[in-house]
Design a protein around this motif. Structure first.
Motif, mmCIF file in Angstrom:
data_model
loop_
_atom_site.group_PDB
_atom_site.id
_atom_site.type_symbol
_atom_site.label_atom_id
_atom_site.label_comp_id
_atom_site.label_asym_id
_atom_site.label_seq_id
_atom_site.Cartn_x
_atom_site.Cartn_y
_atom_site.Cartn_z
ATOM 1 N N ILE A 142 -29.096 -104.633 -85.222
ATOM 2 C CA ILE A 142 -30.309 -104.476 -84.293
ATOM 3 C C ILE A 142 -30.658 -105.601 -83.695
ATOM 4 N N ASP A 143 -30.847 -106.792 -84.160
ATOM 5 C CA ASP A 143 -31.397 -108.016 -83.639
ATOM 6 C C ASP A 143 -30.393 -108.531 -82.659
ATOM 7 N N TYR A 144 -29.193 -108.623 -82.950
ATOM 8 C CA TYR A 144 -28.158 -108.856 -81.957
ATOM 9 C C TYR A 144 -27.882 -108.005 -80.932
ATOM 10 N N CYS B 281 -31.396 -96.884 -81.719
ATOM 11 C CA CYS B 281 -30.023 -97.117 -81.984
ATOM 12 C C CYS B 281 -29.388 -96.494 -83.125
ATOM 13 N N THR B 282 -27.958 -96.671 -82.990
ATOM 14 C CA THR B 282 -27.142 -96.236 -84.394
ATOM 15 C C THR B 282 -26.419 -97.451 -84.513
ATOM 16 N N VAL B 283 -26.296 -97.643 -85.759
ATOM 17 C CA VAL B 283 -25.502 -98.827 -86.437
ATOM 18 C C VAL B 283 -24.954 -97.947 -87.527
ATOM 19 N N GLY B 284 -23.308 -98.168 -87.277
ATOM 20 C CA GLY B 284 -22.415 -97.284 -88.241
ATOM 21 C C GLY B 284 -22.790 -95.883 -88.113
ATOM 22 N N GLU B 285 -23.323 -95.477 -89.255
ATOM 23 C CA GLU B 285 -23.411 -94.066 -89.487
ATOM 24 C C GLU B 285 -25.063 -93.725 -89.372
ATOM 25 N N GLN B 286 -25.915 -94.777 -89.349
ATOM 26 C CA GLN B 286 -27.326 -94.871 -89.480
ATOM 27 C C GLN B 286 -28.065 -94.536 -88.085
#
Length: 152
Positions: free
Chosen positions: A107-109, A27-32
């Protein structure tokens, strides 16, 4: 190999693919960009109480060298903090940074939303059957001598 066992393996292979467990990045979260193993590491740090590096590595059945490289990457991404234990400075305690907690929560969400959607196609009884079956499979895997060891 018995035909039903081959079919069981095929069913598990399909499930792994459909969950995206073979994808390089989960996954990608924001820029991560977060890899699957990094996601597992973040999850364990979040769900264990002040875990040491060794504890998390053992939980994930990873050798400490590979695990250390992943931790260094997560530290560079400002997601994890590594702090020496005051009583024994050879032991490092892992914790999430504020950004690490944000990424883990996101990620949990996503995972919970995905599972809710998957289970929405089942009756409550079917959902409970699947959950009980997965619990039973996990318990049996724990008892297996082959669990968490490479096939040789």
């Amino acid at each position: 190999m018995l035909p039903e066992l081959q079919n069981t393996r095929e069913l598990l292979q399909i499930m792994v693919r459909r969950f995206g467990l073979l994808d390089k990045n989960c996954c990608t979260v924001g820029e991560q960009e977060i890899s699957l193993i990094q996601s597992h590491i973040l999850y364990e740090i979040d769900h264990q109480y002040e875990p040491s590096m060794q504890q998390v590595a053992e939980t994930l059945a990873m050798d400490i060298t590979t695990f250390s490289r992943q931790i260094q990457t997560l530290i560079k991404k400002n997601l994890v903090r590594k702090t020496p234990l005051p009583e024994d400075r050879r032991v490092y305690i892992l914790s999430l940074t504020v950004e690490g907690k944000f990424v883990t929560t996101a990620i949990d969400y996503r995972m919970n939303t995905h599972l809710d959607e998957v289970f929405s196609f089942m009756t409550d009884a079917e959902k409970q059957t699947v959950i009980q079956s997965v619990k039973l499979l996990n318990e049996s895997m724990l008892k297996s001598k082959m669990c968490c060891t490479p096939l040789g």
